[in-house]
Write a protein that holds these residues in place. Structure first.
Motif, PDB file in Angstrom:
ATOM      1  N   GLU A 182     108.323  67.317  10.039  1.00  0.00           N
ATOM      2  CA  GLU A 182     107.164  68.095  10.471  1.00  0.00           C
ATOM      3  C   GLU A 182     107.488  69.478  11.020  1.00  0.00           C
ATOM      4  N   GLY A 183     108.754  69.892  10.974  1.00  0.00           N
ATOM      5  CA  GLY A 183     109.123  71.199  11.492  1.00  0.00           C
ATOM      6  C   GLY A 183     108.765  72.318  10.547  1.00  0.00           C
ATOM      7  N   CYS A 184     107.475  72.478  10.266  1.00  0.00           N
ATOM      8  CA  CYS A 184     106.980  73.563   9.413  1.00  0.00           C
ATOM      9  C   CYS A 184     105.490  73.723   9.685  1.00  0.00           C
ATOM     10  N   TRP A 185     105.014  74.950   9.594  1.00  0.00           N
ATOM     11  CA  TRP A 185     103.625  75.234   9.929  1.00  0.00           C
ATOM     12  C   TRP A 185     103.049  76.196   8.905  1.00  0.00           C
ATOM     13  N   ASP A 186     102.271  75.646   7.971  1.00  0.00           N
ATOM     14  CA  ASP A 186     101.712  76.463   6.899  1.00  0.00           C
ATOM     15  C   ASP A 186     100.710  77.494   7.406  1.00  0.00           C
ATOM     16  N   ASP A 187     100.113  77.234   8.577  1.00  0.00           N
ATOM     17  CA  ASP A 187      99.169  78.226   9.091  1.00  0.00           C
ATOM     18  C   ASP A 187      99.869  79.448   9.669  1.00  0.00           C
ATOM     19  N   ILE A 188     101.182  79.352   9.891  1.00  0.00           N
ATOM     20  CA  ILE A 188     101.959  80.516  10.309  1.00  0.00           C
ATOM     21  C   ILE A 188     102.565  81.183   9.085  1.00  0.00           C
ATOM     22  N   TRP A 189     103.194  80.368   8.238  1.00  0.00           N
ATOM     23  CA  TRP A 189     103.766  80.879   6.987  1.00  0.00           C
ATOM     24  C   TRP A 189     103.770  79.774   5.950  1.00  0.00           C
ATOM     25  N   ASN A 190     103.247  80.099   4.786  1.00  0.00           N
ATOM     26  CA  ASN A 190     103.195  79.139   3.692  1.00  0.00           C
ATOM     27  C   ASN A 190     104.202  79.553   2.634  1.00  0.00           C
ATOM     28  N   ARG A 191     105.143  78.673   2.346  1.00  0.00           N
ATOM     29  CA  ARG A 191     106.194  78.985   1.384  1.00  0.00           C
ATOM     30  C   ARG A 191     105.640  79.319   0.008  1.00  0.00           C
ATOM     31  N   SER A 194     102.762  84.475  -1.577  1.00  0.00           N
ATOM     32  CA  SER A 194     103.643  85.544  -2.075  1.00  0.00           C
ATOM     33  C   SER A 194     104.143  86.436  -0.965  1.00  0.00           C
ATOM     34  N   SER A 195     103.747  86.121   0.273  1.00  0.00           N
ATOM     35  CA  SER A 195     104.094  86.961   1.417  1.00  0.00           C
ATOM     36  C   SER A 195     105.123  86.289   2.322  1.00  0.00           C
ATOM     37  N   THR A 196     105.918  87.124   2.997  1.00  0.00           N
ATOM     38  CA  THR A 196     106.853  86.630   4.009  1.00  0.00           C
ATOM     39  C   THR A 196     106.274  86.793   5.409  1.00  0.00           C
ATOM     40  N   LYS A 197     105.032  87.245   5.493  1.00  0.00           N
ATOM     41  CA  LYS A 197     104.393  87.430   6.793  1.00  0.00           C
ATOM     42  C   LYS A 197     104.323  86.102   7.542  1.00  0.00           C
ATOM     43  N   GLY A 198     104.820  86.091   8.751  1.00  0.00           N
ATOM     44  CA  GLY A 198     104.812  84.897   9.589  1.00  0.00           C
ATOM     45  C   GLY A 198     106.033  84.012   9.414  1.00  0.00           C
ATOM     46  N   GLU A 201     108.379  84.023  12.420  1.00  0.00           N
ATOM     47  CA  GLU A 201     107.776  83.321  13.548  1.00  0.00           C
ATOM     48  C   GLU A 201     107.825  81.811  13.350  1.00  0.00           C
ATOM     49  N   ALA A 202     107.600  81.352  12.130  1.00  0.00           N
ATOM     50  CA  ALA A 202     107.630  79.912  11.845  1.00  0.00           C
ATOM     51  C   ALA A 202     109.027  79.340  12.070  1.00  0.00           C
ATOM     52  N   TYR A 203     110.033  80.030  11.560  1.00  0.00           N
ATOM     53  CA  TYR A 203     111.416  79.582  11.753  1.00  0.00           C
ATOM     54  C   TYR A 203     111.818  79.645  13.228  1.00  0.00           C
ATOM     55  N   ALA A 204     111.344  80.676  13.922  1.00  0.00           N
ATOM     56  CA  ALA A 204     111.664  80.817  15.349  1.00  0.00           C
ATOM     57  C   ALA A 204     111.073  79.676  16.160  1.00  0.00           C
ATOM     58  N   LEU A 205     109.874  79.220  15.770  1.00  0.00           N
ATOM     59  CA  LEU A 205     109.241  78.112  16.481  1.00  0.00           C
ATOM     60  C   LEU A 205     110.065  76.840  16.327  1.00  0.00           C
ATOM     61  N   LEU A 206     110.516  76.548  15.099  1.00  0.00           N
ATOM     62  CA  LEU A 206     111.381  75.380  14.908  1.00  0.00           C
ATOM     63  C   LEU A 206     112.672  75.538  15.697  1.00  0.00           C
ATOM     64  N   GLY A 207     113.224  76.763  15.706  1.00  0.00           N
ATOM     65  CA  GLY A 207     114.444  77.016  16.467  1.00  0.00           C
ATOM     66  C   GLY A 207     114.261  76.749  17.944  1.00  0.00           C
ATOM     67  N   GLU A 208     113.100  77.112  18.476  1.00  0.00           N
ATOM     68  CA  GLU A 208     112.810  76.870  19.888  1.00  0.00           C
ATOM     69  C   GLU A 208     112.699  75.379  20.181  1.00  0.00           C
ATOM     70  N   ILE A 209     112.056  74.647  19.278  1.00  0.00           N
ATOM     71  CA  ILE A 209     111.928  73.193  19.452  1.00  0.00           C
ATOM     72  C   ILE A 209     113.297  72.526  19.401  1.00  0.00           C
TER      73      ILE A 209
END
Length: 473
Positions: A182-191, A194-198, A201-209
Motif C-alpha cells: 500500500e505504499g503508493c498514492w495515486d491521488d498524489i502521483w499516478n504512474r 504522462s506527468s511526473t507532477k507529485g 512527494e509520493a516517494y517522499a511520503l513512503l520514505g517518511e513512513i
C-alpha cells in the motif's frame, strides 16, 4: 497479495524440586541470525511461503481473534500446520497481519490479538524457520496517508510501538516489515499518467513512513536494536522501487532489506477473466515472457543486490482459475529460480485452498515442490559470507531474574550448540544438572524462597559466569 482488493520445546525435567519448563511470552529457539549481516540472513532463508488470508483477514462481524483468523477460509493455525511447512522445505514464513482488526479508538491493539500473533510466530521459530511479520492491507486505512498524514502517522507509530514492545525479546530470526503493497498514492502521483507532477512527494511520503518504522523499532530496545528489518518498496513494484526517487531509510544498525512483490504479467497472475484493464491469459512461458522476467530480475539485482542491499520477493505467484497448470508450475518455478539465483529470497503467496493444504498439512503440488528443491541446489550470485578466516571468540553471557519460587534465566552466545543448565544452592559445592535445551530462555521453578542459588550454563564446553540470585515471595 491481499484477498484483498482483487483477491515458541522445552522438555520438562524434574530433578529434586527443580523443574525446567518452557518460558512464556514468545521465547524462540536459539537464533541462528544474531551474527549475520542482513544479506546473509536473507540468503539463509532459502525459499519461503506466505501464511496468507489468515491474520490479515478482515471481518465486519468479527468480535474475537478466531472470528478474524478464520474469516477467509483458514482453519485455526496449529503447530502441525506450521511443521508441515518446515517439512516441505520452506525456510521462512511471512505472516501478514491486520492489526486494527481488534483495536480501540485510541489505537490500542487488543492483547488477545497480539498474543495470537505471538503464538503463531512461536510455532514458526520453534519449527526452525524464520518469520516475517508486517502491517498488511489492514482494511485499507494506509491509503489515507495522502489526505490525513498526521492521524495516519499517529496510528502507524502506535501499531509499531506496540508490536515492537511485544516482540522485542524475540530472537533475530524474526523480521519486521514496514508495509505491504500500500505504499503508493495515486491521488498524489499516478504512474500511468504522462506527468511526473507529485512523484517526488509520493516517494517522499513512503520514505517518511519507512523512516518512522525504523526509528520506532530501533528505539524500542531489546533485540529490536539489531533486528533485521524489511523496507517496503514503492507499491512493492519492481520498476517503481528501482526508481532513483525511492528513498532508503537511515538505519543506525544498517540491518535492512528491500521488499518487492512480483506479479508480472498481472493478466496471467491476478485475473482469471477479462477485466476492463486487461485480457486474461491462461498460459505463460514464451520467450517474451522469459525476457520480461529477466529484465525485471536483472533490474532488481543491479539496483540493490550488486550494491550490497538485500532483497526479499515478499510475494509472487498466480491464481490457478482458468489457467494451464503446466504454465502455473512453470511460472512459479521460473520466478523462484530467477530471484533465488540472483541472491534474493522468493516467498510464495499462498492462501487456504492454494498450494499448501492446511488440513493434510502437505504441499499439494509435488512438481512445484520438486522444482523448489532443485532450485535450492543451484549456485547463487551472492553467497553467505564465510568467517572461516576470522575465528570468533566463544562467549556465553547469562542473566537471571528471581521471583516467587522461581528464577528466569536467559543467555546470549556466539555458539550454536545446545545448552546445559546447571544449578546449586550457594552454600553447596555440588552442581546439579537441570537439563539440556535448545532455548535461550528458561524458567527454573520449585525453588525455595529466601535461599540463595547459583546458576551457570555451558555450551560446547564454554561456561558462562556464575550468576547468584535469591527467590523471594
Amino acid at each position: 497479495m491481499k484477498a484483498k482488493k482483487i483477491l515458541s520445546f522445552l522438555m520438562a525435567m524434574i530433578i529434586g524440586v527443580t523443574t525446567l519448563v518452557s518460558s512464556t511470552g514468545g521465547v524462540s529457539a536459539a537464533s541462528t541470525s544474531e551474527n549475520m549481516s542482513t544479506m546473509d540472513f536473507v540468503l539463509s532463508m532459502g525459499i519461503g511461503i506466505n501464511l496468507g488470508n489468515t491474520m490479515e483477514a478482515t471481518n465486519s462481524n468479527g468480535k474475537t481473534v478466531t472470528d478474524f483468523e478464520t474469516a477467509w477460509g483458514s482453519p485455526l493455525i496449529t503447530k502441525k500446520i506450521i511443521q508441515g511447512y518446515a517439512d516441505a522445505g520452506f525456510g521462512v514464513i511471512r505472516v501478514p497481519v491486520a492489526w486494527s482488526n481488534m483495536m480501540d479508538d485510541d489505537y490500542n491493539i487488543d492483547t488477545d490479538y497480539i498474543e495470537r500473533v505471538q503464538r503463531i510466530v512461536d510455532m514458526i521459530l520453534d519449527c526452525g524457520m524464520k518469520c516475517i511479520v508486517n502491517i498488511h492491507w489492514d482494511g485499507g486505512w494506509i491509503e489515507n496517508f495522502s489526505t490525513d498524514k498526521d492521524e495516519c502517522m499517529e496510528k502507524y507509530e502506535s501499531i509499531w510501538t506496540q508490536v515492537s514492545e511485544a516482540f522485542k525479546d524475540y530472537s533475530l530470526d524474526l523480521m519486521f516489515e514496514s508495509l505491504n503493497e500500500e505504499g503508493c498514492w495515486d491521488d498524489i502521483w499516478n504512474r500511468y499518467s504522462s506527468s511526473t507532477k507529485g512523484k517526488k512527494e509520493a516517494y517522499a511520503l513512503l520514505g517518511e513512513i519507512n523512516q518512522t518504522f525504523v526509528d520506532v523499532v530501533r528505539a524500542s530496545g531489546g533485540n529490536n536494536s539489531e533486528r533485521h528489518l524489511l523496507i517496503a518498496g514503492y507499491a512493492t513494484d519492481a520498476e517503481l522501487t528501482c526508481d532513483e526517487m525511492f528513498v532508503l531509510p537511515d538505519d543506525p544498525a544498517n540491518r535492512y532489506a528491500i521488499s518487492i512483490h512480483y506479479y508480472t504479467p498481472s493478466t496471467f497472475t491476478i485475473i482469471s477473466e477479462d477485466a476492463s484493464w486487461g485480457e486474461a491469459q491462461s498460459t505463460w512461458g514464451t520467450s517474451s515472457d522469459y525476457a520480461t522476467l529477466k529484465k525485471y530480475m536483472d533490474m532488481i539485482y543491479d539496483t540493490f543486490i550488486a550494491n550490497g542491499i538485500p532483497v526479499i520477493i515478499g510475494e509472487y505467484g498466480c491464481t490457478t482459475t482458468n489457467k494451464s497448470m503446466s504454465s502455473v508450475r512453470e511460472y512459479i518455478t521460473a520466478v523462484c529460480e530467477a530471484a533465488y539465483t540472483r541472491g534474493m529470497c522468493p516467498i510464495l503467496w499462498d492462501t487456504p485452498g492454494g498450494f499448501y493444504n492446511r488440513t493434510t498439512c502437505k504441499f499439494t503440488d509435488s512438481e512445484i515442490l520438486e522444482g523448489f528443491e532443485e532450485i535450492k541446489t543451484m549456485s547463487r550470485a551472492v553467497e553467505i559470507s564465510s568467517n572461516d578466516d576470522e575465528e570468533e571468540e566463544a562467549t556465553v553471557e547469562l542473566k537471571a531474574t528471581a521471583s516467587d519460587g522461581k528464577v528466569k534465566l536467559s543467555w546470549s552466545t556466539t555458539l550454536s550448540g545446545k545448552c546445559t543448565v546447571y544449578y546449586k544452592r550457594s552454600s553447596s559445592d555440588e552442581w546439579k544438572t537441570a537439563g539440556t535445551v535448545s532455548k535461550t530462555k528458561v524458567n527454573i521453578t520449585g525453588l525455595k524462597n529466601g535461599v540463595s542459588y547459583d546458576f551457570k550454563v555451558v555450551i560446547d564446553g564454554v561456561e558462562s559466569d556464575v550468576v547468584t540470585v535469591t527467590p523471594e515471595a
